[in-house]
Design a protein around this motif. Structure first.
Motif, PDB file in Angstrom:
ATOM      1  N   HIS A  75     -95.009 -43.775  90.869  1.00 50.12           N
ATOM      2  CA  HIS A  75     -95.234 -44.101  89.454  1.00 50.12           C
ATOM      3  C   HIS A  75     -93.874 -44.319  88.790  1.00 50.12           C
ATOM      4  O   HIS A  75     -93.314 -43.411  88.172  1.00 50.12           O
ATOM      5  N   TRP A  76     -93.380 -45.540  88.924  1.00 46.31           N
ATOM      6  CA  TRP A  76     -92.039 -45.810  88.414  1.00 46.31           C
ATOM      7  C   TRP A  76     -91.994 -45.834  86.888  1.00 46.31           C
ATOM      8  O   TRP A  76     -90.913 -45.842  86.277  1.00 46.31           O
ATOM      9  N   GLY A  77     -93.170 -45.793  86.254  1.00 40.61           N
ATOM     10  CA  GLY A  77     -93.195 -45.693  84.798  1.00 40.61           C
ATOM     11  C   GLY A  77     -92.530 -44.428  84.291  1.00 40.61           C
ATOM     12  O   GLY A  77     -91.928 -44.412  83.207  1.00 40.61           O
ATOM     13  N   TYR A  78     -92.630 -43.335  85.076  1.00 44.27           N
ATOM     14  CA  TYR A  78     -91.941 -42.108  84.696  1.00 44.27           C
ATOM     15  C   TYR A  78     -90.439 -42.339  84.593  1.00 44.27           C
ATOM     16  O   TYR A  78     -89.787 -41.880  83.642  1.00 44.27           O
ATOM     17  N   TYR A  79     -89.893 -43.058  85.571  1.00 44.57           N
ATOM     18  CA  TYR A  79     -88.440 -43.277  85.594  1.00 44.57           C
ATOM     19  C   TYR A  79     -88.005 -44.224  84.475  1.00 44.57           C
ATOM     20  O   TYR A  79     -86.916 -44.059  83.919  1.00 44.57           O
ATOM     21  N   ALA A  80     -88.855 -45.208  84.156  1.00 45.00           N
ATOM     22  CA  ALA A  80     -88.558 -46.087  83.026  1.00 45.00           C
ATOM     23  C   ALA A  80     -88.515 -45.290  81.727  1.00 45.00           C
ATOM     24  O   ALA A  80     -87.711 -45.571  80.826  1.00 45.00           O
ATOM     25  N   ASP A  81     -89.364 -44.287  81.641  1.00 45.84           N
ATOM     26  CA  ASP A  81     -89.367 -43.376  80.497  1.00 45.84           C
ATOM     27  C   ASP A  81     -88.115 -42.516  80.507  1.00 45.84           C
ATOM     28  O   ASP A  81     -87.324 -42.509  79.560  1.00 45.84           O
ATOM     29  N   TRP A  82     -87.895 -41.801  81.603  1.00 48.24           N
ATOM     30  CA  TRP A  82     -86.802 -40.831  81.668  1.00 48.24           C
ATOM     31  C   TRP A  82     -85.426 -41.478  81.602  1.00 48.24           C
ATOM     32  O   TRP A  82     -84.485 -40.861  81.096  1.00 48.24           O
ATOM     33  N   MET A  83     -85.280 -42.690  82.118  1.00 47.12           N
ATOM     34  CA  MET A  83     -83.976 -43.347  82.130  1.00 47.12           C
ATOM     35  C   MET A  83     -83.439 -43.536  80.716  1.00 47.12           C
ATOM     36  O   MET A  83     -82.221 -43.568  80.491  1.00 47.12           O
ATOM     37  N   VAL A  84     -84.353 -43.650  79.752  1.00 44.33           N
ATOM     38  CA  VAL A  84     -83.960 -43.810  78.352  1.00 44.33           C
ATOM     39  C   VAL A  84     -83.982 -42.470  77.620  1.00 44.33           C
ATOM     40  O   VAL A  84     -83.047 -42.126  76.888  1.00 44.33           O
ATOM     41  N   THR A  85     -85.042 -41.690  77.824  1.00 40.95           N
ATOM     42  CA  THR A  85     -85.194 -40.471  77.028  1.00 40.95           C
ATOM     43  C   THR A  85     -84.259 -39.342  77.451  1.00 40.95           C
ATOM     44  O   THR A  85     -83.852 -38.539  76.608  1.00 40.95           O
ATOM     45  N   ALA A  86     -83.884 -39.269  78.726  1.00 45.81           N
ATOM     46  CA  ALA A  86     -82.965 -38.206  79.150  1.00 45.81           C
ATOM     47  C   ALA A  86     -81.608 -38.322  78.440  1.00 45.81           C
ATOM     48  O   ALA A  86     -81.119 -37.333  77.868  1.00 45.81           O
ATOM     49  N   PRO A  87     -80.964 -39.515  78.431  1.00 42.95           N
ATOM     50  CA  PRO A  87     -79.705 -39.629  77.685  1.00 42.95           C
ATOM     51  C   PRO A  87     -79.887 -39.403  76.180  1.00 42.95           C
ATOM     52  O   PRO A  87     -79.002 -38.828  75.535  1.00 42.95           O
ATOM     53  N   LEU A  88     -81.028 -39.835  75.628  1.00 39.80           N
ATOM     54  CA  LEU A  88     -81.254 -39.646  74.191  1.00 39.80           C
ATOM     55  C   LEU A  88     -81.429 -38.174  73.842  1.00 39.80           C
ATOM     56  O   LEU A  88     -80.973 -37.709  72.791  1.00 39.80           O
ATOM     57  N   LEU A  89     -82.109 -37.425  74.712  1.00 35.08           N
ATOM     58  CA  LEU A  89     -82.220 -35.984  74.487  1.00 35.08           C
ATOM     59  C   LEU A  89     -80.845 -35.323  74.574  1.00 35.08           C
ATOM     60  O   LEU A  89     -80.523 -34.418  73.800  1.00 35.08           O
ATOM     61  N   GLY A  90     -80.038 -35.778  75.527  1.00 30.85           N
ATOM     62  CA  GLY A  90     -78.668 -35.280  75.615  1.00 30.85           C
ATOM     63  C   GLY A  90     -77.876 -35.618  74.363  1.00 30.85           C
ATOM     64  O   GLY A  90     -77.100 -34.790  73.861  1.00 30.85           O
ATOM     65  N   TYR A  91     -78.097 -36.824  73.832  1.00 29.76           N
ATOM     66  CA  TYR A  91     -77.424 -37.238  72.601  1.00 29.76           C
ATOM     67  C   TYR A  91     -77.843 -36.342  71.436  1.00 29.76           C
ATOM     68  O   TYR A  91     -77.007 -35.934  70.614  1.00 29.76           O
ATOM     69  N   ALA A  92     -79.150 -36.024  71.373  1.00 37.65           N
ATOM     70  CA  ALA A  92     -79.637 -35.132  70.330  1.00 37.65           C
ATOM     71  C   ALA A  92     -78.958 -33.771  70.421  1.00 37.65           C
ATOM     72  O   ALA A  92     -78.621 -33.147  69.398  1.00 37.65           O
ATOM     73  N   LEU A  93     -78.740 -33.301  71.649  1.00 36.36           N
ATOM     74  CA  LEU A  93     -78.057 -32.017  71.836  1.00 36.36           C
ATOM     75  C   LEU A  93     -76.600 -32.111  71.394  1.00 36.36           C
ATOM     76  O   LEU A  93     -76.063 -31.172  70.789  1.00 36.36           O
ATOM     77  N   VAL A  94     -75.946 -33.238  71.686  1.00 33.70           N
ATOM     78  CA  VAL A  94     -74.560 -33.437  71.246  1.00 33.70           C
ATOM     79  C   VAL A  94     -74.479 -33.426  69.716  1.00 33.70           C
ATOM     80  O   VAL A  94     -73.544 -32.847  69.136  1.00 33.70           O
ATOM     81  N   LEU A  95     -75.455 -34.039  69.054  1.00 29.28           N
ATOM     82  CA  LEU A  95     -75.468 -34.052  67.588  1.00 29.28           C
ATOM     83  C   LEU A  95     -75.526 -32.637  67.020  1.00 29.28           C
ATOM     84  O   LEU A  95     -74.888 -32.332  66.013  1.00 29.28           O
ATOM     85  N   VAL A  96     -76.297 -31.774  67.677  1.00 32.35           N
ATOM     86  CA  VAL A  96     -76.377 -30.384  67.231  1.00 32.35           C
ATOM     87  C   VAL A  96     -75.063 -29.659  67.510  1.00 32.35           C
ATOM     88  O   VAL A  96     -74.570 -28.901  66.679  1.00 32.35           O
ATOM     89  N   GLY A  97     -74.496 -29.912  68.696  1.00 30.63           N
ATOM     90  CA  GLY A  97     -73.271 -29.228  69.080  1.00 30.63           C
ATOM     91  C   GLY A  97     -72.043 -29.641  68.296  1.00 30.63           C
ATOM     92  O   GLY A  97     -71.034 -28.923  68.299  1.00 30.63           O
ATOM     93  N   THR A  98     -72.111 -30.791  67.615  1.00 26.86           N
ATOM     94  CA  THR A  98     -70.935 -31.300  66.889  1.00 26.86           C
ATOM     95  C   THR A  98     -71.242 -31.594  65.427  1.00 26.86           C
ATOM     96  O   THR A  98     -70.427 -32.209  64.746  1.00 26.86           O
ATOM     97  N   HIS A  99     -72.392 -31.169  64.944  1.00 26.23           N
ATOM     98  CA  HIS A  99     -72.845 -31.561  63.605  1.00 26.23           C
ATOM     99  C   HIS A  99     -71.836 -31.206  62.517  1.00 26.23           C
ATOM    100  O   HIS A  99     -71.556 -32.022  61.630  1.00 26.23           O
ATOM    101  N   ALA A 100     -71.313 -29.998  62.551  1.00 27.63           N
ATOM    102  CA  ALA A 100     -70.448 -29.533  61.471  1.00 27.63           C
ATOM    103  C   ALA A 100     -68.974 -29.864  61.696  1.00 27.63           C
ATOM    104  O   ALA A 100     -68.127 -29.438  60.922  1.00 27.63           O
ATOM    105  N   LEU A 101     -68.671 -30.605  62.741  1.00 24.84           N
ATOM    106  CA  LEU A 101     -67.285 -30.919  63.049  1.00 24.84           C
ATOM    107  C   LEU A 101     -66.879 -32.250  62.434  1.00 24.84           C
ATOM    108  O   LEU A 101     -67.705 -33.157  62.278  1.00 24.84           O
TER     109      LEU A 101
END
Length: 241
Positions: A75-101
């Motif tokens: 089911h390569w649809g999972y990978y099409a999903d994760w290939m985009v959402t995994a980096p975006l979730l990481g980006y969301a975490l970076v926003l939290v980790g650097t918000h006040a900087l």
């Protein structure tokens, strides 16, 4: 008959994610109308992740985004999903980790993205591999990429987060632990499912993937947004002068 029943069960779980994700999109959009000091970008990021993921779950529920390789269905649809959402979730975490900087830490965003994409790509390569040695080699490389991702999160990103007010640092640590645990969960399900050892059948794997996806893209994002809104009310999102 059992195959048809298993397919119906898998489709039910996939549609369930679409429904839950759609409800979450509406809920986050409602919050965005009154952002309470939280950047609109954070809301749009959570909404975009859900929409992208819901689209691919709907495609799979309709019978698309899959192909037979050897004795199992990829089911390569999972990978099409994760290939985009995994980096975006990481980006969301970076926003939290650097918000006040002060200043944008594009280097951290790049590091998280660079380590997120290979772990998903290796999962796809392993799933498409015709023989076990290649499959497990790709899996091993993907796990190494996940480990590298953790090094970035708990190394330079955590050090950056520690420069923020204590409530924001604590929120980052909680989010990072939750996200890491869920990523490990996906990795273990892949290994135990039809793509790996075959200890879990297709419907069970689908059900667990959906549960993990809801926890990662709905519950995790809701926890992040609610906490940020609460901290904004207490004026705890910014470094005190």
């Amino acid at each position: 008959m059992s195959d048809c029943k298993g397919l119906a069960v898998s489709q039910w779980w996939l549609w369930l994610f679409v429904v839950v994700a759609s409800g979450a999109v509406l809920y986050f959009a409602h919050w965005m109308r009154e952002p309470k000091g939280v950047p609109v970008t954070v809301y749009l990021l959570a909404i975009g992740i859900l929409i992208w993921s819901a689209v691919w779950h709907a495609v799979m529920a309709l019978g698309g985004a899959h192909t037979m390789v050897g004795d199992h269905d990829v089911h390569w649809g999972y990978y099409a999903d994760w290939m985009v959402t995994a980096p975006l979730l990481g980006y969301a975490l970076v926003l939290v980790g650097t918000h006040a900087l002060t200043g944008k830490r594009t280097d951290l965003v790049a590091l998280v993205a660079v380590t997120s994409v290979p772990m998903i790509f290796c999962g796809l390569v392993g799933d498409l591999a015709p023989n076990p040695p290649t499959r497990y080699l790709a899996y091993g490389v993907g796990v190494a990429a996940l480990a590298a991702n953790f090094v970035v999160i708990w190394g330079p990103l955590r050090r950056a987060a520690a420069q923020q007010p204590d409530p924001m640092t604590a929120h980052f640590n909680q989010l990072a632990l939750l996200l890491g645990a869920l990523w490990i969960g996906f990795t273990l399900v892949w290994l135990l499912g039809p793509s790996g050892l075959g200890m879990l059948d297709e419907p069970t794997t689908t059900a667990v993937f959906v549960v993990l996806s809801v926890l990662m893209k709905v519950v995790w994002s809701a926890f992040d947004l609610r906490r940020l809104r609460s901290l904004a009310d207490r004026d705890a999102l910014h470094v005190a002068h």
